[in-house]
Design an enzyme around this catalytic site. Structure first.
Site, PDB file in Angstrom:
ATOM      1  N   GLY A 291      18.647  26.394 -81.513  1.00  0.00           N
ATOM      2  CA  GLY A 291      18.203  26.021 -80.178  1.00  0.00           C
ATOM      3  C   GLY A 291      17.881  24.547 -80.070  1.00  0.00           C
ATOM      4  O   GLY A 291      18.480  23.691 -80.718  1.00  0.00           O
ATOM      5  N   CYS A 292      16.879  24.242 -79.260  1.00  0.00           N
ATOM      6  CA  CYS A 292      16.591  22.847 -78.923  1.00  0.00           C
ATOM      7  C   CYS A 292      15.893  22.072 -80.031  1.00  0.00           C
ATOM      8  O   CYS A 292      15.795  20.849 -79.938  1.00  0.00           O
ATOM      9  CB  CYS A 292      15.759  22.791 -77.640  1.00  0.00           C
ATOM     10  SG  CYS A 292      16.654  23.360 -76.166  1.00  0.00           S
TER      11      CYS A 292
END
Length: 402
Positions: free
Chosen positions: A173-174
């Site tokens: 993810g981020c």
């Protein structure tokens, strides 16, 4: 007596062997490169584009709501690999219930390595040494599931040696950009002479879909995320050709307690799907200072206090609301997150690549401001992602940044 081992007729001190294999100094960021697809869409025109390509113009109230959401994002434009022509050729991409994962993955199998290579070539050119001098390759993406993967494809695309040591990270993810750099720090400091190429690349095609009147999350995701790739070369003990930009003093990761429900991802037969809860900004705001103190408190001299403003900041711009929460929680002065806000405005949220874009923008802003006055030597690079996870590193800016 130091431990020893016998090799043939010679006696080798293990401690000396270990020291000889390790770098003398800290790992440092030696070069940065970024890339985006050529298709640029402004935030003002995106609602018309989105509702047109998804055959949803009849949902006038929802479209008006989406326009308001887009106006409040802090985003001015984004770059997208998918075009109107591609979506017309793949109607399953706009149908929320149609199985389309295979087609998305097939497109990403070529598009992600090509975008990643574009960013990596820029980093290698700035670095100033041959691509064959890269010893390790760390690649991270949420956009793909083919094996051999992006790491393998980059070897011929960049002219890397077949013996380059590759590591592939998926679905972080981020926080993926920080996680990959954290791994690169360990590789560079524990392998004398290592030069680690880190690449993060993302395509929003993996989760593009039509609007749903009952799902606010879909509108938020479609209005916020963009496509991009970022590359960094990391190494210790720089030679005469190299110009270290940021020394990586320390790197750490922690989990916000009882937050795993707020942000997650999973592959379905339709697309990459997941949860992006409304509580995410609040969870970050309530916990970011404690997380930073747990990770770096002793290195920063204790309790933080007003000292947060004595640092520079490259924060993953997950959204303008998240940055507002970080600003408020740490009591940051106006402009401390200017680099992150600029990246959000110019590119949107590009998941794991975004925080590296923010670091690149930070060095540009530092260069412009260096002649005008003081600039902090120490700073924090920080990203948030599924878990919820906070991944961060303490950086020391060198004179080469200026």
């Amino acid at each position: 007596m130091a431990p020893t081992t016998t090799m043939g007729s010679a006696l080798y001190p293990l401690g000396e062997m270990r020291r000889s294999q390790r770098a003398d100094g800290l790992a440092a960021v030696l070069a940065i490169g970024t890339a985006n697809p050529p298709n640029c869409v402004t935030q003002e025109e995106f609602p018309d584009f989105y509702f047109r390509v998804t055959n949803s113009d009849h949902l006038t109230a929802l479209k008006d709501k989406f326009k308001r959401i887009c106006q409040e994002m802090g985003v001015q434009r984004r770059y997208l690999h998918h075009t109107e022509e591609m979506l017309s050729a793949h109607p399953e991409f706009v149908d929320r219930d149609a199985p389309s994962l295979d087609a998305r993955l097939d497109i990403a199998a070529d598009a992600v390595p090509e975008l990643a290579a574009e960013a990596a070539k820029k980093a290698i050119a700035e670095w100033g040494r041959p691509a064959a001098d890269i010893t390790h390759l760390v690649v991270t993406t949420n956009s793909g599931a083919h094996v051999p993967g992006v790491d393998f494809r980059l070897v011929p695309l960049l002219g890397l040696r077949p013996s380059v040591r590759r590591t592939m990270l998926h679905l972080n993810g981020c926080f993926a950009g920080c996680a990959a750099l954290r791994l690169a720090k360990d590789l560079a400091e524990n392998s004398r002479g290592a030069r680690v190429l880190v690449v993060a690349a993302e395509l929003t095609l993996m989760y593009f879909t039509g609007p749903d009147e009952g799902c606010f999350r879909t509108l938020l995701v479609q209005g916020l995320f963009g496509d991009g790739a970022a590359a960094v070369i990391v190494g210790a003990d720089a030679d005469d050709v190299e110009r270290p930009l940021f020394e990586i003093v320390s790197a750490a990761q922690t989990i916000i307690p009882e937050s795993d429900h707020a942000l997650n991802m999973r592959f379905t037969e339709r697309r990459l799907d997941g949860v992006l809860g409304r509580q995410v900004p609040g969870l970050i705001g309530d916990n970011v200072e404690r997380c930073l103190l747990d990770m770096f408190g002793p290195l920063l001299g204790g309790d933080g206090g007003g000292g947060w403003n004595d640092l520079f900041w490259a924060v993953h711009p997950g959204s303008s609301t998240i940055m507002d929460q970080v600003d408020a929680a740490l009591g940051l002065e106006p402009g401390k997150l200017a680099a992150s806000r600029r990246v959000l405005s110019d590119y949107g949220n590009m998941s794991g690549a975004t925080v590296i874009f923010a670091l690149d923008e930070l060095r540009r802003q530092r260069k412009e401001a260096a002649a005008a006055g003081e600039w902090p030597e120490l700073g924090v690079m920080m990203a948030f992602g599924p878990g919820m996870t906070v991944d961060a590193m303490l950086l020391h800016a060198t004179s080469h940044v200026n």
